[in-house]
Motif scaffolding. Sequence first.
Motif, PDB file in Angstrom:
ATOM      1  N   MET A 232     -82.307 -42.927 -30.116  1.00 46.06           N
ATOM      2  CA  MET A 232     -83.597 -43.611 -30.118  1.00 46.06           C
ATOM      3  C   MET A 232     -84.600 -42.858 -30.989  1.00 46.06           C
ATOM      4  O   MET A 232     -85.411 -43.479 -31.700  1.00 46.06           O
ATOM      5  N   VAL A 233     -84.550 -41.535 -30.961  1.00 43.27           N
ATOM      6  CA  VAL A 233     -85.420 -40.749 -31.844  1.00 43.27           C
ATOM      7  C   VAL A 233     -85.076 -41.019 -33.300  1.00 43.27           C
ATOM      8  O   VAL A 233     -85.961 -41.144 -34.159  1.00 43.27           O
ATOM      9  N   THR A 234     -83.787 -41.124 -33.610  1.00 44.15           N
ATOM     10  CA  THR A 234     -83.368 -41.388 -34.990  1.00 44.15           C
ATOM     11  C   THR A 234     -83.859 -42.745 -35.463  1.00 44.15           C
ATOM     12  O   THR A 234     -84.367 -42.887 -36.588  1.00 44.15           O
ATOM     13  N   TRP A 235     -83.737 -43.766 -34.622  1.00 43.22           N
ATOM     14  CA  TRP A 235     -84.254 -45.084 -34.990  1.00 43.22           C
ATOM     15  C   TRP A 235     -85.776 -45.050 -35.169  1.00 43.22           C
ATOM     16  O   TRP A 235     -86.318 -45.675 -36.087  1.00 43.22           O
ATOM     17  N   MET A 236     -86.443 -44.304 -34.305  1.00 41.92           N
ATOM     18  CA  MET A 236     -87.892 -44.196 -34.425  1.00 41.92           C
ATOM     19  C   MET A 236     -88.271 -43.493 -35.724  1.00 41.92           C
ATOM     20  O   MET A 236     -89.234 -43.878 -36.393  1.00 41.92           O
ATOM     21  N   MET A 237     -87.513 -42.444 -36.105  1.00 43.02           N
ATOM     22  CA  MET A 237     -87.787 -41.758 -37.361  1.00 43.02           C
ATOM     23  C   MET A 237     -87.560 -42.680 -38.554  1.00 43.02           C
ATOM     24  O   MET A 237     -88.305 -42.631 -39.536  1.00 43.02           O
ATOM     25  N   ILE A 238     -86.536 -43.518 -38.471  1.00 41.18           N
ATOM     26  CA  ILE A 238     -86.281 -44.459 -39.567  1.00 41.18           C
ATOM     27  C   ILE A 238     -87.455 -45.412 -39.737  1.00 41.18           C
ATOM     28  O   ILE A 238     -87.908 -45.677 -40.869  1.00 41.18           O
ATOM     29  N   ILE A 239     -87.961 -45.938 -38.626  1.00 42.96           N
ATOM     30  CA  ILE A 239     -89.106 -46.858 -38.702  1.00 42.96           C
ATOM     31  C   ILE A 239     -90.324 -46.160 -39.291  1.00 42.96           C
ATOM     32  O   ILE A 239     -91.022 -46.702 -40.167  1.00 42.96           O
ATOM     33  N   ILE A 240     -90.588 -44.935 -38.859  1.00 40.41           N
ATOM     34  CA  ILE A 240     -91.755 -44.202 -39.342  1.00 40.41           C
ATOM     35  C   ILE A 240     -91.585 -43.821 -40.810  1.00 40.41           C
ATOM     36  O   ILE A 240     -92.534 -43.888 -41.606  1.00 40.41           O
ATOM     37  N   ILE A 241     -90.368 -43.422 -41.217  1.00 31.90           N
ATOM     38  CA  ILE A 241     -90.131 -43.054 -42.608  1.00 31.90           C
ATOM     39  C   ILE A 241     -90.325 -44.256 -43.524  1.00 31.90           C
ATOM     40  O   ILE A 241     -90.899 -44.148 -44.617  1.00 31.90           O
ATOM     41  N   VAL A 242     -89.857 -45.421 -43.095  1.00 28.32           N
ATOM     42  CA  VAL A 242     -90.067 -46.638 -43.898  1.00 28.32           C
ATOM     43  C   VAL A 242     -91.556 -46.934 -44.043  1.00 28.32           C
ATOM     44  O   VAL A 242     -92.041 -47.243 -45.145  1.00 28.32           O
ATOM     45  N   ALA A 243     -92.301 -46.824 -42.944  1.00 25.85           N
ATOM     46  CA  ALA A 243     -93.745 -47.069 -43.003  1.00 25.85           C
ATOM     47  C   ALA A 243     -94.436 -46.067 -43.917  1.00 25.85           C
ATOM     48  O   ALA A 243     -95.296 -46.435 -44.735  1.00 25.85           O
ATOM     49  N   MET A 244     -94.059 -44.789 -43.826  1.00 28.58           N
ATOM     50  CA  MET A 244     -94.682 -43.779 -44.671  1.00 28.58           C
ATOM     51  C   MET A 244     -94.269 -43.905 -46.133  1.00 28.58           C
ATOM     52  O   MET A 244     -95.050 -43.612 -47.036  1.00 28.58           O
ATOM     53  N   GLY A 245     -93.026 -44.355 -46.370  1.00 28.58           N
ATOM     54  CA  GLY A 245     -92.606 -44.587 -47.746  1.00 28.58           C
ATOM     55  C   GLY A 245     -93.394 -45.708 -48.402  1.00 28.58           C
ATOM     56  O   GLY A 245     -93.823 -45.591 -49.562  1.00 28.58           O
ATOM     57  N   LEU A 246     -93.595 -46.802 -47.676  1.00 32.15           N
ATOM     58  CA  LEU A 246     -94.413 -47.894 -48.202  1.00 32.15           C
ATOM     59  C   LEU A 246     -95.847 -47.435 -48.435  1.00 32.15           C
ATOM     60  O   LEU A 246     -96.480 -47.817 -49.430  1.00 32.15           O
ATOM     61  N   ARG A 247     -96.375 -46.612 -47.523  1.00 37.05           N
ATOM     62  CA  ARG A 247     -97.740 -46.111 -47.691  1.00 37.05           C
ATOM     63  C   ARG A 247     -97.843 -45.238 -48.941  1.00 37.05           C
ATOM     64  O   ARG A 247     -98.835 -45.310 -49.675  1.00 37.05           O
ATOM     65  N   MET A 248     -96.827 -44.423 -49.231  1.00 34.42           N
ATOM     66  CA  MET A 248     -96.862 -43.575 -50.419  1.00 34.42           C
ATOM     67  C   MET A 248     -96.896 -44.415 -51.694  1.00 34.42           C
ATOM     68  O   MET A 248     -97.649 -44.124 -52.630  1.00 34.42           O
ATOM     69  N   ILE A 249     -96.097 -45.479 -51.713  1.00 40.15           N
ATOM     70  CA  ILE A 249     -96.095 -46.353 -52.892  1.00 40.15           C
ATOM     71  C   ILE A 249     -97.455 -47.019 -53.077  1.00 40.15           C
ATOM     72  O   ILE A 249     -97.999 -47.074 -54.185  1.00 40.15           O
ATOM     73  N   LEU A 250     -98.025 -47.514 -51.985  1.00 40.53           N
ATOM     74  CA  LEU A 250     -99.322 -48.182 -52.068  1.00 40.53           C
ATOM     75  C   LEU A 250    -100.431 -47.204 -52.432  1.00 40.53           C
ATOM     76  O   LEU A 250    -101.355 -47.549 -53.182  1.00 40.53           O
ATOM     77  N   THR A 251    -100.358 -45.975 -51.937  1.00 42.46           N
ATOM     78  CA  THR A 251    -101.381 -44.977 -52.255  1.00 42.46           C
ATOM     79  C   THR A 251    -101.361 -44.625 -53.735  1.00 42.46           C
ATOM     80  O   THR A 251    -102.408 -44.457 -54.356  1.00 42.46           O
ATOM     81  N   ARG A 252    -100.179 -44.514 -54.314  1.00 37.22           N
ATOM     82  CA  ARG A 252    -100.094 -44.242 -55.752  1.00 37.22           C
ATOM     83  C   ARG A 252    -100.686 -45.379 -56.565  1.00 37.22           C
ATOM     84  O   ARG A 252    -101.389 -45.141 -57.562  1.00 37.22           O
ATOM     85  N   ARG A 253    -100.442 -46.589 -56.152  1.00 36.02           N
ATOM     86  CA  ARG A 253    -101.001 -47.734 -56.886  1.00 36.02           C
ATOM     87  C   ARG A 253    -102.521 -47.753 -56.767  1.00 36.02           C
ATOM     88  O   ARG A 253    -103.224 -48.018 -57.737  1.00 36.02           O
TER      89      ARG A 253
END
Length: 301
Positions: free
Chosen positions: A273-294
């Motif tokens: 469950m922690v691994t799935w939670m990390m995957i969800i958070i990593i996806v959210a943070m990855g999208l945020r990084m792309i949007l922040t650069r733009r």
Amino acid sequence: MTATVPPETDEHLAPPNNKKVSIDFSGVIGALPFFVFVAAFLIIPILTNVVRAFQDPMGNPSAASMSEAMGSGYRSAFLLTFGLSALTAVVGGIFGLVLAWALTTPAGPRWLNRLVNSFTALAAQSGGVQLAYGFVALLGAQGVMTKAVERFYPRFSEAFSLTDFWGVALVYLYFQIPLMTVLMLPALAGLKKEWLDAAASLGATRIQYIKDIAIPVLWPSMLGSFLLLFANAFAAYATAYALAGGSLNLVPIVIGFLISGNVMLNPSLAAAMVTWMMIIIIVAMGLRMILTRRSSKWLSN
């Protein structure tokens, strides 16, 4: 007439001077404690958790725990946590954006601006047990505000409870709104006054300026901040546990029961469950990084 050749000097005969490249390790040595800290408290625990997630209770390689974590028994916990995180991210993001916009406008007393800035910086980092107990003292069954409201509405404690979904969401907004304010202040400060003046000179109203210029420039930062608020609420544990305990089926609370509970003890399932939670958070943070650069490209021009 003969041409004279100049005599060869030592400079011509000497081989080219190969400069030795020296590497300065002082910066690496200075950052070594940081790397050791990150490895000991971030990288190694994450790797250990991922390995444990793909093992059965006997330690044999297996993906059963990862499948069970997303099965029918625990899917409701992810859906409830997702809904709570999305709700507090959207509501907190909207109010935080309005507050950040108000702080960047020159109108209003300067002391109030400094006071609100200081409070948002402090409240954005608050949370945990102390925040939960503060709200219990305020809005709990015997809270100060609860008793005051019950003088006019005697059934208030029956209609509202800090231990249910809406009560926990209200407490989350206490740190979600200031966090959104802190995140959006730099982006709003990057809006150039020349853009507003140019729009006004062309006959645009303030609403048109916000709709056609400010929002298109700010939307990557806004969406990225929403994603960070979502991840922040998704991983919150102490506040929700202190408020609701086992009455609210949130992923962090379920993980706590699987690790330390006497009845639900299952470290492999907790790691999954922690691994799935990390995957969800990593996806959210990855999208945020792309949007922040733009967004930074727009605001830096």
